[in-house]
Design a protein around this motif. Structure first.
Motif, short mmCIF file in Angstrom:
data_model
loop_
_atom_site.label_atom_id
_atom_site.label_comp_id
_atom_site.label_asym_id
_atom_site.label_seq_id
_atom_site.Cartn_x
_atom_site.Cartn_y
_atom_site.Cartn_z
N ARG A 124 -14.29 -13.12 -14.03
CA ARG A 124 -14.56 -14.31 -13.22
C ARG A 124 -14.17 -14.16 -11.76
O ARG A 124 -14.61 -14.93 -10.91
N ILE A 125 -13.33 -13.19 -11.45
CA ILE A 125 -12.84 -13.01 -10.09
C ILE A 125 -13.91 -12.32 -9.25
O ILE A 125 -14.35 -11.23 -9.57
N ARG A 126 -14.31 -12.98 -8.19
CA ARG A 126 -15.32 -12.41 -7.29
C ARG A 126 -14.70 -11.87 -6.01
O ARG A 126 -15.15 -10.89 -5.46
N ASP A 127 -13.68 -12.56 -5.50
CA ASP A 127 -13.06 -12.20 -4.23
C ASP A 127 -11.56 -12.06 -4.45
O ASP A 127 -10.84 -13.06 -4.53
N LEU A 128 -11.08 -10.82 -4.56
CA LEU A 128 -9.68 -10.57 -4.84
C LEU A 128 -8.76 -11.12 -3.76
O LEU A 128 -7.61 -11.47 -4.04
N SER A 129 -9.25 -11.22 -2.53
CA SER A 129 -8.39 -11.72 -1.45
C SER A 129 -7.99 -13.18 -1.69
O SER A 129 -6.91 -13.60 -1.27
N ARG A 130 -8.82 -13.94 -2.38
CA ARG A 130 -8.48 -15.33 -2.70
C ARG A 130 -7.31 -15.40 -3.69
O ARG A 130 -6.69 -16.43 -3.85
N TYR A 131 -7.03 -14.28 -4.34
CA TYR A 131 -5.94 -14.19 -5.31
C TYR A 131 -4.72 -13.49 -4.72
O TYR A 131 -3.79 -13.15 -5.43
N GLY A 132 -4.77 -13.23 -3.42
CA GLY A 132 -3.65 -12.58 -2.74
C GLY A 132 -3.59 -11.08 -2.97
O GLY A 132 -2.55 -10.47 -2.72
N LEU A 133 -4.69 -10.49 -3.42
CA LEU A 133 -4.72 -9.07 -3.73
C LEU A 133 -5.67 -8.31 -2.81
O LEU A 133 -6.72 -8.83 -2.43
N ARG A 145 4.09 -1.17 -15.00
CA ARG A 145 2.86 -1.85 -14.54
C ARG A 145 2.75 -1.83 -13.02
O ARG A 145 1.68 -1.58 -12.47
N ALA A 146 3.87 -2.11 -12.35
CA ALA A 146 3.86 -2.13 -10.88
C ALA A 146 3.54 -0.75 -10.32
O ALA A 146 2.79 -0.63 -9.35
N SER A 147 4.09 0.29 -10.93
CA SER A 147 3.83 1.64 -10.47
C SER A 147 2.35 1.99 -10.59
O SER A 147 1.74 2.52 -9.65
N VAL A 148 1.77 1.69 -11.73
CA VAL A 148 0.34 1.98 -11.94
C VAL A 148 -0.51 1.12 -11.00
O VAL A 148 -1.42 1.61 -10.34
N ALA A 149 -0.21 -0.17 -10.94
CA ALA A 149 -1.01 -1.08 -10.10
C ALA A 149 -0.94 -0.70 -8.63
O ALA A 149 -1.94 -0.82 -7.90
N SER A 150 0.22 -0.21 -8.17
CA SER A 150 0.38 0.11 -6.74
C SER A 150 -0.53 1.26 -6.31
O SER A 150 -0.80 1.41 -5.13
N ARG A 151 -1.02 2.03 -7.25
CA ARG A 151 -1.96 3.11 -6.92
C ARG A 151 -3.34 2.56 -6.53
O ARG A 151 -4.15 3.27 -5.94
N HIS A 152 -3.60 1.31 -6.91
CA HIS A 152 -4.94 0.75 -6.73
C HIS A 152 -5.01 -0.51 -5.88
O HIS A 152 -6.08 -0.84 -5.39
N LEU A 153 -3.90 -1.22 -5.75
CA LEU A 153 -3.94 -2.46 -4.98
C LEU A 153 -2.57 -2.83 -4.48
O LEU A 153 -1.56 -2.25 -4.88
N ARG A 154 -2.56 -3.79 -3.58
CA ARG A 154 -1.30 -4.35 -3.11
C ARG A 154 -1.42 -5.85 -3.07
O ARG A 154 -2.52 -6.41 -2.97
N VAL A 155 -0.28 -6.49 -3.18
CA VAL A 155 -0.22 -7.95 -3.09
C VAL A 155 0.01 -8.28 -1.63
O VAL A 155 1.03 -7.89 -1.05
#
Length: 144
Positions: free
Chosen positions: A101-110, A54-64
């Motif tokens: 429901r998520i509008r602003d990913l930065s509010r979620y640390g992403l 999951r982390a490998s796939v997710a890292s292609r699209h976003l970072r925490v």
């Protein structure tokens, strides 16, 4: 051994619909069936492998960018996660549950690498996770 069997299950088992690999947890159908019989160390190894996928796939699209904010939002929305679960693996679950429901990913640390809304980001992650999990299924089958 404790009576509680820790599992990567997220309660969306698509294997009941005929999938060989679950779209929710990315485990192979045989792995789901055999999960309770695995020893704790084996389950831990498998969970680490699934988290890495999951982390490998997710890292292609976003970072925490803020793991504390991510955890706070997971807690706020009562989304299950494990203490030892990597942040990017947690982010995948957050997007699965909250994508509409998520509008602003930065509010979620992403922070996504491209300008994508949560819904589109989740769709891409789900598709790539499905492909990666299917490739994992073939690797597991070749070991047996």
């Amino acid at each position: 051994m404790s009576g509680r069997v820790v599992s990567p299950c997220v309660g969306v088992c698509s294997t009941t619909l005929g999938d060989r690999v679950c779209r929710g947890c990315q485990r192979v159908d045989d792995e789901i069936r055999d999960w309770p019989a695995l020893e704790a160390g084996q389950r831990g190894d498998r969970m680490a492998e699934l988290d890495a996928l999951r982390a490998s796939v997710a890292s292609r699209h976003l970072r925490v960018v803020d793991a504390v904010a991510l955890q706070a939002q997971l807690d706020r929305h009562r989304i299950r996660y494990r203490e030892d679960q990597p942040a990017l693996s947690r982010a995948v679950e957050l997007l699965r549950v909250g994508r509409g429901r998520i509008r602003d990913l930065s509010r979620y640390g992403l922070e996504p690498h491209a300008r994508l809304d949560a819904e589109t980001l989740h769709e891409r992650l789900a598709e790539e996770l499905s492909q990666a999990a299917e490739a994992r299924r073939w690797r597991l089958a070749s070991i047996i």
